[in-house]
Every structure is written in C-alpha cells, then in structure tokens.
Design an enzyme around this catalytic site. Structure first.
Site, short mmCIF file in Angstrom:
data_model
loop_
_atom_site.label_atom_id
_atom_site.label_comp_id
_atom_site.label_asym_id
_atom_site.label_seq_id
_atom_site.Cartn_x
_atom_site.Cartn_y
_atom_site.Cartn_z
N HIS A 177 27.88 -2.58 10.34
CA HIS A 177 26.59 -1.67 10.02
C HIS A 177 26.06 -2.70 8.99
O HIS A 177 26.34 -3.81 8.89
CB HIS A 177 26.69 -0.49 9.39
CG HIS A 177 27.72 -0.39 8.26
ND1 HIS A 177 27.39 -0.43 6.93
CD2 HIS A 177 29.12 -0.34 8.11
CE1 HIS A 177 28.25 -0.33 6.21
NE2 HIS A 177 29.47 -0.32 6.62
N HIS A 234 0.75 -1.22 -0.02
CA HIS A 234 0.08 -0.08 -0.06
C HIS A 234 0.93 1.10 0.05
O HIS A 234 1.82 1.46 0.93
CB HIS A 234 -0.88 0.08 1.24
CG HIS A 234 -1.81 -1.28 1.19
ND1 HIS A 234 -1.55 -2.25 1.72
CD2 HIS A 234 -3.15 -1.12 1.08
CE1 HIS A 234 -2.59 -3.27 1.63
NE2 HIS A 234 -3.80 -2.52 1.29
#
Length: 328
Positions: free
Chosen positions: A176, A9
């Site tokens: 990371h 959506h």
C-alpha cells in the site's frame, strides 16, 4: 535540511500534508499556508513569510503550490526574487510529489535538485483507467536493472548467488502507500515480493499488488513454498528484495522453510474477532503471541515501526499488553 512550504487555495495543503504524514511519517521543517475565501493576497504572503521565518535554516526552501498562476504562486514568486539561486517552486502539487520530496530530503540538500526530481514523479502519478483513454501515452524505455529478464538457465549464478533482503515486513494490507513510497524509498529494493498462500490463489488481489508497484520496481506474489525455493536459487543473487507477509504465521512458516530473515518489521495487524488492540496499528490474538514468541526463539528481531521516520516502539511492552488482555 531543505525546508518545504505547501501552499494552496483553501485547505487542500492541510489535507495533503496530513496524507503525507500518514504515508511517510511526521516531517520536520514543513509548513502549510492556506488561502481562505475571506482572505486576500497580502494575507497569504504574510503566512508564507511567517513560515519561512519559522525554519531553522532559511537558505534552502522548496515551495509546493497547487495551481500555476494562482494567488499562492504569484505571492511566492514575488518572495523568491533575489533567492532564485537557492529556492525553488513546483506547481501542480499531488500527493506522490510531496512524498517523493520527503524521500529526496534524505539524500539531497539542495532545493533545486529536489524540485528537478519531483517534477517527473508528479507527472508519473497521473494515471487513467482504462489505459486506452490515455491517448498521449508513450512507450517508456525500461529502467536499467540487474534483475534477471526472461528465462535464466537453472544453476546460473548471478551476483554472489544469495538474494538480499532489504526489508521483511508484516502488514495486513501488504503493498500500500506507506510501503510503495516511504519504505521503498528508504530501502531501495529491485523487487517487492508479497509472500502469501492465500493471495497467490486470489487472481484479483494478486493483480492489484502487481499493479501497485512503484516505478522501477517489480512486484510479485508467491506462495510460501516458492519463496523458500527462491531463497536458495542462485539466479536471484543480484536481487534486492522487500518481503511482505500478511501474518506472523506466514513469516514463521517461511523462516522455518529456510528463508534467511533475521529481522521483521511489524507494520500493521488488523483487528478481528478474538484479537485485542495493542497499538493503533497492531492487534493480536493468542496464536499471534505464540507465533512471535517462536520467532524470537529462532533469533528473529521484531522491530515495530509503521514508516521509516517513526521511532521504534517497544515490542516487549506490546507483547506484555497482549498477554495481559488475552489472559495468557
């Protein structure tokens, strides 16, 4: 290669697709289908059909959708009729799930196999802090590993007695997303080791790195002199290590101290005063240039690549640009 269609959506699918590219690099055979507020089910269905038609091979397709029971789910569920033996759909998409799907495509050629695997990754990616809020958390059994557990007597020889380096990387950010997902998936280490005198003395940064390790992989932060000792310790003979250095200077010190590294992956070097920008991810100062020259004199190959999927950049051209802009 299994085709992947991300549907949601609004523009959520576009955003998560972009984030996935930042972590794992640009991926082929991936399409996004957004259901916008002004559109209806038929519009979304048409977008999905167009995406399917754009794939070179339409036999194996994995659909990743945002919400079970929503319009993207309902329309794709209808399109899957007659293709259930090859196509698969997973709901509740999150970024960890998408990145894991990218990694799975390197070794899996069935949409069903990838779907079954990434469901667990999607669930494992849901965390809460403080952990005491997770009342449903169950104690997980430790993953099987050849890593030493507990105190191993000095002089013990595990494996062939020599630690294996699956990757050695220079990266200002150390551990990371790109390292914890893309590089870990590509190199399959049993241990991630951040080698830094500065971080080893910083309790907060050290804790953050140790907690950022992906499932099934241990993360440690050690000073450079300790890494030099680990390199010669036969108790680490069954360890496959991914080494992370903040700077080329740290890497050089480790190599001069005896750490057996023949290739360094240059991921990122942050810009700061006195440095010039050489690429989007790499900035260098005069000492960096001298350090890289010394590394190459020692026979170390420098490979410039942010994520495994990226093409290798020309390190000679990067050095030439740095020298010209620094007036060296």
């Amino acid at each position: 290669m299994v085709g992947i269609i991300i549907a949601s959506h609004g523009k959520m699918c576009e955003g998560i697709f972009q984030s996935g590219s930042m972590i794992f690099g640009d991926q082929p055979q991936v399409a996004v289908c957004s259901l916008m507020p002004s559109e209806g089910p038929d519009d979304l269905r048409a977008k999905v059909e167009e995406a399917i038609a754009s794939f070179d091979d339409q036999e194996e397709i994995l659909f990743l959708v945002d919400l079970f029971g929503g319009t993207p789910y309902n329309q794709i569920n209808g399109l899957m009729k007659g293709h259930e033996d090859k196509w698969a759909m997973v709901c509740g998409l999150n970024l960890g799930m998408l990145v894991e799907a990218y990694g799975c495509r390197l070794g899996m050629d069935k949409a069903h196999d990838i779907a079954a695997h990434i469901v667990g990754t999607g669930r494992d990616g849901v965390k809460v802090l403080p952990e005491s809020l997770d009342t449903a958390k169950e104690e997980a059994a430790p993953a099987a590993s050849n890593e030493p557990t507990g105190a191993i007597p000095e002089g013990t020889v595990l494996g062939d007695g020599h630690i294996k380096y699956v990757l050695a990387r220079i990266d200002t950010r150390l551990l990371h997303g790109q390292v914890a997902t893309a590089w870990t998936k590509a190199t399959q280490p049993t241990r991630i080791i951040a080698v830094s005198d500065n971080v080893a003395k910083d309790a907060l940064r050290k804790q953050m790195i140790e907690q950022a390790a992906p499932p099934g992989v241990k993360a440690n932060v050690v000073p450079i002199d300790k890494m030099c000792k680990v390199d010669k310790d036969p108790r680490f003979g069954s360890t496959k290590a991914l080494l992370l250095f903040e700077t080329p200077q740290d890497a050089l010190k480790a190599i001069e101290g005896g750490v057996q590294i023949k290739e360094l992956n240059l991921g990122s070097m942050a810009h700061s005063e006195g440095k010039v920008v050489c690429t989007k991810a790499v900035a260098m100062g005069p000492d960096d240039v001298k350090t890289f020259e010394k590394l190459r004199e020692l026979g170390v190959k420098i490979v410039v690549r942010k994520v495994p999927a990226d093409a290798e950049e020309n390190f000679d051209a990067i050095m030439k640009k740095a020298k010209a802009e620094l007036g060296l």
